[in-house]
Design a protein around this motif. Structure first.
Motif, short mmCIF file in Angstrom:
data_model
loop_
_atom_site.label_atom_id
_atom_site.label_comp_id
_atom_site.label_asym_id
_atom_site.label_seq_id
_atom_site.Cartn_x
_atom_site.Cartn_y
_atom_site.Cartn_z
N ALA A 114 36.10 16.89 59.99
CA ALA A 114 36.31 17.93 61.29
C ALA A 114 37.49 19.03 60.64
N VAL A 115 37.80 20.76 61.04
CA VAL A 115 38.95 21.67 60.32
C VAL A 115 38.79 21.79 62.23
N MET A 116 40.08 22.56 62.65
CA MET A 116 39.75 22.72 63.70
C MET A 116 41.02 24.23 64.12
N ILE A 157 35.75 17.84 53.88
CA ILE A 157 36.36 19.06 55.31
C ILE A 157 35.78 20.33 53.83
N ASP A 158 35.88 19.99 52.87
CA ASP A 158 35.60 20.84 51.58
C ASP A 158 36.78 21.93 51.12
N PHE A 159 38.18 21.47 51.20
CA PHE A 159 39.42 21.88 50.96
C PHE A 159 39.60 22.80 50.07
N ASP A 160 38.64 22.77 49.10
CA ASP A 160 38.50 23.30 47.90
C ASP A 160 38.35 25.12 49.07
N ALA A 161 37.43 25.33 49.49
CA ALA A 161 36.72 26.09 50.12
C ALA A 161 37.84 27.09 51.05
N LEU A 162 38.61 26.20 51.32
CA LEU A 162 39.30 26.16 52.71
C LEU A 162 40.53 27.03 51.75
N LEU A 208 46.90 26.12 51.89
CA LEU A 208 47.45 25.63 50.62
C LEU A 208 47.63 23.82 50.13
N GLU A 209 47.73 23.38 51.50
CA GLU A 209 47.61 21.95 51.34
C GLU A 209 47.37 21.13 52.61
N THR A 210 47.60 20.41 52.30
CA THR A 210 47.98 19.30 53.65
C THR A 210 49.05 18.77 53.84
N PRO A 233 50.82 15.35 56.24
CA PRO A 233 50.54 14.49 55.19
C PRO A 233 49.40 14.53 54.46
N ASP A 234 49.11 14.80 52.96
CA ASP A 234 48.30 14.99 52.16
C ASP A 234 47.19 13.23 52.63
N ILE A 235 46.05 14.47 52.49
CA ILE A 235 44.76 13.06 52.85
C ILE A 235 44.14 12.69 51.09
N SER A 236 42.95 12.02 51.99
CA SER A 236 42.79 11.03 50.40
C SER A 236 41.54 12.19 49.95
N ASP A 237 40.94 11.75 49.08
CA ASP A 237 40.46 13.02 48.02
C ASP A 237 38.61 13.38 48.70
N GLU A 238 38.46 11.76 49.47
CA GLU A 238 36.68 11.63 50.12
C GLU A 238 37.58 12.58 51.30
N GLN A 239 37.93 12.41 51.28
CA GLN A 239 38.37 13.01 52.88
C GLN A 239 39.13 14.85 52.10
N LYS A 240 39.33 15.39 51.64
CA LYS A 240 39.36 16.37 50.77
C LYS A 240 37.44 17.41 51.02
N GLN A 241 36.80 16.28 49.95
CA GLN A 241 35.98 16.42 49.70
C GLN A 241 34.95 17.46 51.04
#
Length: 75
Positions: free
Chosen positions: A35-37, A61-66, A47-49, A51-59
């Motif tokens: 989850a995002v806080m 938390i809906d990183f694209d929407a963030l 812009l980014e996380t 450290p970088d997180i996995s593609d599954e984790q990005k999906q």
């Protein structure tokens, strides 16, 4: 983390579009969910996380929407 209390741990910083401001955090909960806080300023474009997180984790938390927060606002 304390499994008895359903606690989470921050696993990554959410970096704002300026490339250096931390605008929030990605948390992993004891349930395995992510989850995002946000910081005190609330949701902001990301812009980014780090450290970088996995593609599954990005999906999850809906990183694209963030990354698109605020882009739908006119004016």
């Amino acid at each position: 983390m304390n499994d008895d209390n359903g606690e989470g741990v921050a696993i990554a910083n959410l970096i704002g579009t300026d490339g250096y401001s931390i605008v929030g955090w990605v948390y992993r909960w004891t349930t395995g969910a992510h989850a995002v806080m946000w910081d005190v300023h609330g949701p902001q474009p990301v812009l980014e996380t780090r450290p970088d997180i996995s593609d599954e984790q990005k999906q999850e938390i809906d990183f694209d929407a963030l990354a698109r927060i605020g882009s739908d606002e006119s004016g």
